[in-house]
Design an enzyme around this catalytic site. Structure first.
Site, PDB file in Angstrom:
ATOM      1  N   HIS A  71      17.786 -36.149  -8.411  1.00 49.22           N
ATOM      2  CA  HIS A  71      16.968 -36.508  -7.239  1.00 49.22           C
ATOM      3  C   HIS A  71      15.524 -36.043  -7.396  1.00 49.22           C
ATOM      4  O   HIS A  71      14.821 -35.903  -6.404  1.00 49.22           O
ATOM      5  CB  HIS A  71      17.583 -35.899  -5.974  1.00 49.22           C
ATOM      6  CG  HIS A  71      18.957 -36.401  -5.702  1.00 49.22           C
ATOM      7  ND1 HIS A  71      19.217 -37.684  -5.299  1.00 49.22           N
ATOM      8  CD2 HIS A  71      20.166 -35.790  -5.820  1.00 49.22           C
ATOM      9  CE1 HIS A  71      20.524 -37.843  -5.164  1.00 49.22           C
ATOM     10  NE2 HIS A  71      21.110 -36.710  -5.477  1.00 49.22           N
ATOM     11  N   TRP A 110      -3.279  -2.596  -1.466  1.00 57.04           N
ATOM     12  CA  TRP A 110      -2.976  -3.973  -1.863  1.00 57.04           C
ATOM     13  C   TRP A 110      -3.712  -4.839  -0.851  1.00 57.04           C
ATOM     14  O   TRP A 110      -3.383  -4.835   0.334  1.00 57.04           O
ATOM     15  CB  TRP A 110      -1.462  -4.181  -1.803  1.00 57.04           C
ATOM     16  CG  TRP A 110      -0.974  -5.458  -2.394  1.00 57.04           C
ATOM     17  CD1 TRP A 110      -0.628  -5.692  -3.693  1.00 57.04           C
ATOM     18  CD2 TRP A 110      -0.721  -6.686  -1.697  1.00 57.04           C
ATOM     19  NE1 TRP A 110      -0.195  -6.977  -3.845  1.00 57.04           N
ATOM     20  CE2 TRP A 110      -0.241  -7.611  -2.642  1.00 57.04           C
ATOM     21  CE3 TRP A 110      -0.861  -7.094  -0.374  1.00 57.04           C
ATOM     22  CZ2 TRP A 110       0.095  -8.912  -2.316  1.00 57.04           C
ATOM     23  CZ3 TRP A 110      -0.527  -8.398  -0.044  1.00 57.04           C
ATOM     24  CH2 TRP A 110      -0.050  -9.290  -1.013  1.00 57.04           C
ATOM     25  N   LYS A 128      12.858 -14.595 -11.384  1.00 59.16           N
ATOM     26  CA  LYS A 128      12.552 -13.505 -12.321  1.00 59.16           C
ATOM     27  C   LYS A 128      11.511 -13.964 -13.335  1.00 59.16           C
ATOM     28  O   LYS A 128      10.562 -13.265 -13.638  1.00 59.16           O
ATOM     29  CB  LYS A 128      13.809 -13.113 -13.071  1.00 59.16           C
ATOM     30  CG  LYS A 128      14.602 -11.887 -12.889  1.00 59.16           C
ATOM     31  CD  LYS A 128      14.275 -10.758 -12.051  1.00 59.16           C
ATOM     32  CE  LYS A 128      13.698 -10.976 -10.740  1.00 59.16           C
ATOM     33  NZ  LYS A 128      14.077 -10.439  -9.545  1.00 59.16           N
ATOM     34  N   CYS A 148       0.837  -1.201   0.000  1.00 56.36           N
ATOM     35  CA  CYS A 148       0.000   0.000   0.000  1.00 56.36           C
ATOM     36  C   CYS A 148       0.872   1.251   0.000  1.00 56.36           C
ATOM     37  O   CYS A 148       1.994   1.234   0.490  1.00 56.36           O
ATOM     38  CB  CYS A 148      -0.870   0.012   1.240  1.00 56.36           C
ATOM     39  SG  CYS A 148      -1.866  -1.457   1.413  1.00 56.36           S
ATOM     40  N   GLU A 190      17.677 -17.203  -8.796  1.00 55.05           N
ATOM     41  CA  GLU A 190      17.210 -15.852  -9.075  1.00 55.05           C
ATOM     42  C   GLU A 190      16.617 -15.765 -10.494  1.00 55.05           C
ATOM     43  O   GLU A 190      15.600 -15.098 -10.718  1.00 55.05           O
ATOM     44  CB  GLU A 190      18.372 -14.860  -8.890  1.00 55.05           C
ATOM     45  CG  GLU A 190      18.141 -13.440  -9.362  1.00 55.05           C
ATOM     46  CD  GLU A 190      16.944 -12.734  -8.716  1.00 55.05           C
ATOM     47  OE1 GLU A 190      16.370 -13.245  -7.745  1.00 55.05           O
ATOM     48  OE2 GLU A 190      16.570 -11.658  -9.229  1.00 55.05           O
ATOM     49  N   ARG A 236       4.707   0.043  -6.529  1.00 61.65           N
ATOM     50  CA  ARG A 236       4.768  -0.784  -5.324  1.00 61.65           C
ATOM     51  C   ARG A 236       3.801  -1.966  -5.393  1.00 61.65           C
ATOM     52  O   ARG A 236       3.897  -2.890  -4.606  1.00 61.65           O
ATOM     53  CB  ARG A 236       4.431   0.061  -4.095  1.00 61.65           C
ATOM     54  CG  ARG A 236       5.420   1.167  -3.832  1.00 61.65           C
ATOM     55  CD  ARG A 236       4.906   2.074  -2.753  1.00 61.65           C
ATOM     56  NE  ARG A 236       4.778   1.392  -1.487  1.00 61.65           N
ATOM     57  CZ  ARG A 236       5.705   1.395  -0.534  1.00 61.65           C
ATOM     58  NH1 ARG A 236       6.818   2.054  -0.717  1.00 61.65           N
ATOM     59  NH2 ARG A 236       5.515   0.760   0.593  1.00 61.65           N
ATOM     60  N   LYS A 292       6.074  -4.352  -4.394  1.00 60.87           N
ATOM     61  CA  LYS A 292       7.500  -4.015  -4.339  1.00 60.87           C
ATOM     62  C   LYS A 292       8.055  -4.216  -2.933  1.00 60.87           C
ATOM     63  O   LYS A 292       9.178  -4.657  -2.756  1.00 60.87           O
ATOM     64  CB  LYS A 292       7.687  -2.556  -4.778  1.00 60.87           C
ATOM     65  CG  LYS A 292       9.123  -2.099  -4.838  1.00 60.87           C
ATOM     66  CD  LYS A 292       9.840  -2.775  -5.978  1.00 60.87           C
ATOM     67  CE  LYS A 292      11.330  -2.515  -6.010  1.00 60.87           C
ATOM     68  NZ  LYS A 292      12.044  -3.538  -6.774  1.00 60.87           N
ATOM     69  N   GLU A 329       8.051 -14.257 -11.706  1.00 62.55           N
ATOM     70  CA  GLU A 329       7.482 -12.961 -11.339  1.00 62.55           C
ATOM     71  C   GLU A 329       6.911 -12.217 -12.547  1.00 62.55           C
ATOM     72  O   GLU A 329       5.807 -11.708 -12.482  1.00 62.55           O
ATOM     73  CB  GLU A 329       8.576 -12.056 -10.720  1.00 62.55           C
ATOM     74  CG  GLU A 329       8.945 -12.358  -9.300  1.00 62.55           C
ATOM     75  CD  GLU A 329      10.090 -11.461  -8.838  1.00 62.55           C
ATOM     76  OE1 GLU A 329      11.191 -11.526  -9.409  1.00 62.55           O
ATOM     77  OE2 GLU A 329       9.880 -10.680  -7.905  1.00 62.55           O
ATOM     78  N   ASN A 350      -1.527   2.311   6.042  1.00 59.78           N
ATOM     79  CA  ASN A 350      -0.682   1.179   5.637  1.00 59.78           C
ATOM     80  C   ASN A 350      -0.391   0.369   6.898  1.00 59.78           C
ATOM     81  O   ASN A 350      -0.104   0.959   7.940  1.00 59.78           O
ATOM     82  CB  ASN A 350       0.666   1.653   5.085  1.00 59.78           C
ATOM     83  CG  ASN A 350       0.548   2.242   3.697  1.00 59.78           C
ATOM     84  OD1 ASN A 350      -0.527   2.254   3.117  1.00 59.78           O
ATOM     85  ND2 ASN A 350       1.663   2.733   3.181  1.00 59.78           N
ATOM     86  N   GLY A 351      -0.393  -0.942   6.791  1.00 60.11           N
ATOM     87  CA  GLY A 351      -0.095  -1.763   7.970  1.00 60.11           C
ATOM     88  C   GLY A 351      -1.283  -2.633   8.334  1.00 60.11           C
ATOM     89  O   GLY A 351      -2.198  -2.823   7.517  1.00 60.11           O
TER      90      GLY A 351
HETATM   91  C1  G6P Z   1       9.180  -8.305  -2.733  1.00 59.85           C
HETATM   92  C2  G6P Z   1       9.730  -7.712  -4.020  1.00 59.85           C
HETATM   93  C3  G6P Z   1      11.040  -8.399  -4.388  1.00 59.85           C
HETATM   94  C4  G6P Z   1      12.025  -8.305  -3.237  1.00 59.85           C
HETATM   95  C5  G6P Z   1      11.427  -8.847  -1.933  1.00 59.85           C
HETATM   96  C6  G6P Z   1      12.317  -8.526  -0.737  1.00 59.85           C
HETATM   97  O1  G6P Z   1       8.793  -9.619  -2.951  1.00 59.85           O
HETATM   98  O2  G6P Z   1       8.799  -7.867  -5.070  1.00 59.85           O
HETATM   99  O3  G6P Z   1      11.595  -7.794  -5.543  1.00 59.85           O
HETATM  100  O4  G6P Z   1      13.176  -9.027  -3.554  1.00 59.85           O
HETATM  101  O5  G6P Z   1      10.160  -8.243  -1.688  1.00 59.85           O
HETATM  102  O6  G6P Z   1      12.305  -7.137  -0.544  1.00 59.85           O
HETATM  103  P1  G6P Z   1      13.427  -6.288   0.148  1.00 59.85           P
HETATM  104  O7  G6P Z   1      12.983  -4.858  -0.019  1.00 59.85           O
HETATM  105  O8  G6P Z   1      13.456  -6.698   1.599  1.00 59.85           O
HETATM  106  O9  G6P Z   1      14.716  -6.569  -0.531  1.00 59.85           O
END
Ligand code: G6P
Length: 608
Positions: free
Chosen positions: A504, A74, A485, A2, A481, A27, A603, A488, A100-101
C-alpha cells in the site's frame, strides 16, 4: 533533557559540580554552566557544547567555593548560546538560578519586570525567575523564592544561590523532578539520581509544590503555602557500575549486552513455575479492579510506545481483554469514555515524560484505574499512579533505549500471564509460558554472541540513505522499534511498517539502492513474510532477513541473514530486537555518530 546539580558542603564545589554535569550528559544537552559562591560573590561561567568546553573555559585555576549550582541545557526558548545557558543571574549578579521546565507566563512577567527597571540578557523563559526572586529578595532567599514562585505558571525544578546567603541553596519543584542527596556535612540536589550516585545513596524526593532550604548536611522542606513537611531519607539501590562503561566503547553497547541480566531481574521472584503463574506485588492492592476491568489502555512515548504495542499483541493473545495502545501525546485529543472499569497502564522509563504526566493526571481525574510501568524509582509517574510495577533495570544512560525496552516487554509478558491464567489460559500453557520466559536470558546470550556477524552486515549497509523495516504480528512492533533505533543513533532515514501494508505504499520506494530489513522467524506468519520478501526481491531490493537458525530457504532468498535461536513464537521479539539494536549500533559507529548522545535528542522529554 535539561539537568540540574547543586552542592553545598565541606569540599570545593567546582569539581563536584562538573563531575555531576558529566553524569547528566546522557540526558542530552547543547550548553552548560556553573555558578559558585566565593567570599560573598557569585562566579558564573557558561559554554555552548560539551562539559569539556565548560571545564576548558574554567581553566586550571578553580574557584574555591563550598557551594554552587550547575546545569545542562537543552534549548527550548532561544538558541544554544552562553547567554541562554543557565545559571541565569539577576541584574546585579547576586542571585543565580538553574531551571528545568517551562515558565508559561514569562512574557507577561518579563514585561512587568522590565517596566520596573530589570535588564534581561537572554531570550529564555528561565531568566525571569532570577529577576523575580531579586524583586522579592529582602535578605531571606527562601522567602524570596517562595514569593516569586507564587507568581509563576508552568513547570519547574529550580536551584537558587545568592551572594547574600552563600551557605544556603534553595530548591523547588513543580512538574520537574528534584532529588536531595545527603552525606555527612554535605548536601546535594539533582534532577536525576545519576548525578548523585558517586557521592551518596541516601536520598529524599522533593514533591510537587515544595520548596527546600539546603544547608551543609541538612535540609528543610515546606510547601509553597509554608506548611513544614517531613520527608524520610531512602537508600537508592541502583548499582554505581551501571553508570560506568566498564570497558565498552559506548553505553548503548554495554546496555545491549546487559539485556539477559535485565530480563532476569524483571522476572526474578515474579514467576511461580509449578502453577504456571506470574506474581506482581505492585498491582496486588488493585487486583480486583484490574481483574474486573472492561478494557486496558496502554499509553507511552518513543520506545516505550513500541513496547506497549507488543504488549497489546501479547496480552490479547493471553486474555479476553481488549487492549488499546496510544501515544500519550495523541491520547490527549481523543474523546473516550474513561470510567472506573477502564485501566490505563502508563509505560515510561524515566517516569518524567511530560506527555505521560499530562495523560496520567487526566486519567486519574476521570476515575479510571491508573497503573505505571516505570524504571526510575520514586519518579513522578510512579508516585501519581494508583499502583505499578518497577523494571529494576538500573539506570539507562544511552539516550536510545535498549535494555529498558526488553525489560518493559518482559513485564508486559508477565501481565499477560497473570491476567491470562485468571481467564482461559490453561495450567500447561502457563507452565510453558514460564519455561519460555526463564529460557530467555540464555537465548539472549547466544544472540549477543552473533554480534560479529551483525557488525559485518552493518558495515555493508552503513552508506545507504534509507532503510525499510517490515514485520507482522509479534514482529511488527520490533520492526518499528528497530527503525527507530536506526534513526536515533545513525541518522539514517529508517521506516518501520506492518509487512501487510508494504503493497500500500512503501513498495514503490524499493529498488537496488533501497534495502529492507525483514523480520521472518519461523512462526504463524512466516509464509506471508516470505511472500513479502519475494516481492521485494523481484524488484531487486536488497533484503536483510532476521530469521530462525537453520532456515536454509530464507538464507537463499535474502542477501544477508541474521539468525536468531529457536524459541516459542511469542518470544522471538526478545531475540530479534537484539539483532536490530546491534545493526543500528554498528551502522552508527561506521558513520562516526555520537551514539550515546544523538544530536537534538534527549533522554527524558520533559516538555510537551
Ligand atoms: C525519549 C528517549 C527515548 C524514550 C522516550 C520515552 O525520546 O530518547 O529513548 O523511549 O523519550 O521516554 P520514557 O522515559 O517515557 O520511556
Amino acid at each position: 533533557m535539561c539537568g540540574i546539580i547543586c552542592y553545598l558542603g565541606d569540599r570545593p564545589s567546582l569539581p563536584i559540580l562538573l563531575n555531576g554535569l558529566r553524569r547528566l550528559e546522557y540526558r542530552g544537552y547543547d550548553s552548560s554552566g556553573v555558578a559558585v559562591a566565593v567570599n560573598e560573590k557569585i562566579h558564573c561561567r557558561k559554554a555552548v557544547g560539551k562539559i569539556s568546553d565548560l571545564a576548558g573555559l574554567l581553566g586550571d585555576k578553580p574557584w574555591t567555593g563550598w557551594g554552587g549550582i550547575a546545569h545542562t541545557r537543552w534549548a527550548t526558548h532561544g538558541v544554544p548560546s552562553p547567554e541562554n545557558a543557565h545559571p541565569h543571574g539577576d541584574c546585579r549578579d547576586r542571585i543565580f538560578v538553574v531551571h528545568n521546565g517551562i515558565i508559561e507566563n514569562y512574557r507577561q512577567l518579563r514585561e512587568e519586570l522590565r517596566d520596573k527597571g530589570h535588564r534581561f540578557r537572554s531570550s529564555t523563559d528561565s531568566e525571569v525567575l532570577a529577576h523575580l526572586i531579586e524583586e522579592y529578595y529582602r535578605g531571606d532567599l527562601e522567602d524570596a523564592v517562595n514569593s516569586a514562585l507564587q507568581r509563576v505558571d508552568g513547570t519547574y525544578g529550580i536551584g537558587v544561590i545568592s551572594a547574600g546567603n552563600p551557605s544556603q541553596i534553595v530548591v523547588a519543584r513543580l512538574g520537574s523532578p528534584l532529588i536531595l542527596g545527603i552525606r555527612d556535612r554535605e548536601i546535594f540536589a539533582a534532577s536525576d539520581a545519576a548525578a548523585l550516585m558517586s557521592h551518596t545513596r541516601e536520598v529524599a524526593y522533593l514533591h510537587d509544590g515544595e520548596v527546600a532550604l539546603l544547608k551543609p548536611g541538612s535540609y528543610r522542606i515546606r510547601t509553597l503555602s509554608g506548611m513544614p513537611m517531613n520527608r524520610s531519607v531512602q537508600t537508592l539501590d541502583w548499582d554505581m557500575s551501571s553508570a560506568e562503561k566498564r570497558g565498552y566503547p559506548h553505553f548503548m553497547l554495554k546496555e545491549v549486552h546487559e539485556q539477559p541480566e535485565v530480563v532476569g531481574e524483571a522476572i526474578r521472584g515474579r514467576l511461580i513455575e509449578a502453577e504456571g503463574l506470574a506474581k506482581l506485588g505492585g498491582v496486588e492492592r488493585v487486583w480486583s479492579r484490574l481483574r474486573n476491568m472492561r478494557r486496558l489502555i496502554i499509553l507511552a512515548c518513543g520506545t516505550s510506545y513500541y513496547a506497549g504495542l507488543l504488549g497489546r499483541y501479547v496480552i490479547e493473545s493471553c486474555t479476553n481483554y481488549p487492549v488499546d495502545v496510544d501515544l500519550a501525546s495523541e491520547f490527549q485529543y481523543r474523546k473516550l469514555n474513561l470510567q472506573a472499569r477502564t485501566a490505563v497502564l502508563a509505560i515510561s522509563q524515566s517516569g518524567e515524560t511530560a506527555d505521560i504526566l499530562a495523560v496520567v493526571r487526566e486519567v486519574k481525574r476521570r476515575g479510571a484505574l491508573s497503573l505505571g510501568l516505570v524504571n526510575v524509582v520514586g519518579s513522578t509517574v510512579a508516585r501519581l499512579t494508583d499502583a505499578g510495577i518497577y523494571n529494576h533495570a538500573g539506570p539507562e544512560i544511552s539516550v536510545a533505549s535498549t535494555k529498558v525496552f526488553v525489560s518493559q516487554i518482559a513485564i508486559l509478558y508477565l501481565v499477560g500471564l497473570l491476567l491470562g491464567r485468571h481467564q482461559q489460559m490453561s495450567l500447561s500453557e502457563g507452565q510453558e509460558f514460564v519455561h519460555e520466559l526463564r529460557a530467555l536470558p540464555g537465548r539472549m546470550r547466544s544472540m549477543l554472541a552473533r554480534a560479529p556477524a551483525i557488525e559485518e552486515i552493518a558495515r555493508r549497509y552503513a552508506r545507504h540513505r534509507n532503510l525499510l523495516y517490515l514485520g507482522r504480528r509479534f514482529s511488527y512492533p520490533v520492526a518499528m522499534e528497530g527503525a527507530l533505533k536506526m534513526k536515533e543513533v545513525s541518522y539514517l532515514h529508517a521506516e518501520g511498517y506492518a509487512a501487510g501494508e508494504m503493497k500500500h505504499g512503501p513498495l514503490a520506494l524499493v529498488d537496488e539502492s533501497f534495502p529492507t530489513v525483514c523480520l521472518a522467524p519461523r512462526d504463524s506468519v512466516y509464509r506471508k513474510m516470505i511472500g513479502n520478501i519475494q516481492e521485494i526481491k523481484s524488484r531487486k531490493g536488497p533484503v536483510i532477513a532476521v530469521g530462525t537458525e537453520g532456515d536454509t530457504h530464507l538464507a537463499e532468498l535474502a542477501d544477508d541473514l541474521i539468525e536468531i535461536p529457536q524459541c516459542g513464537e511469542m518470544f522471538t521479539p526478545f531475540l530479534s530486537v537484539i539483532a536490530l539494536q546491534l545493526l543500528a549500533y554498528y551502522v552508527a559507529r561506521e558513520r562516526g555518530c555520537d551514539i550515546d548522545r544523538p544530536r537534538n535528542l534527549a533522554k527524558s522529554v520533559t516538555v510537551q
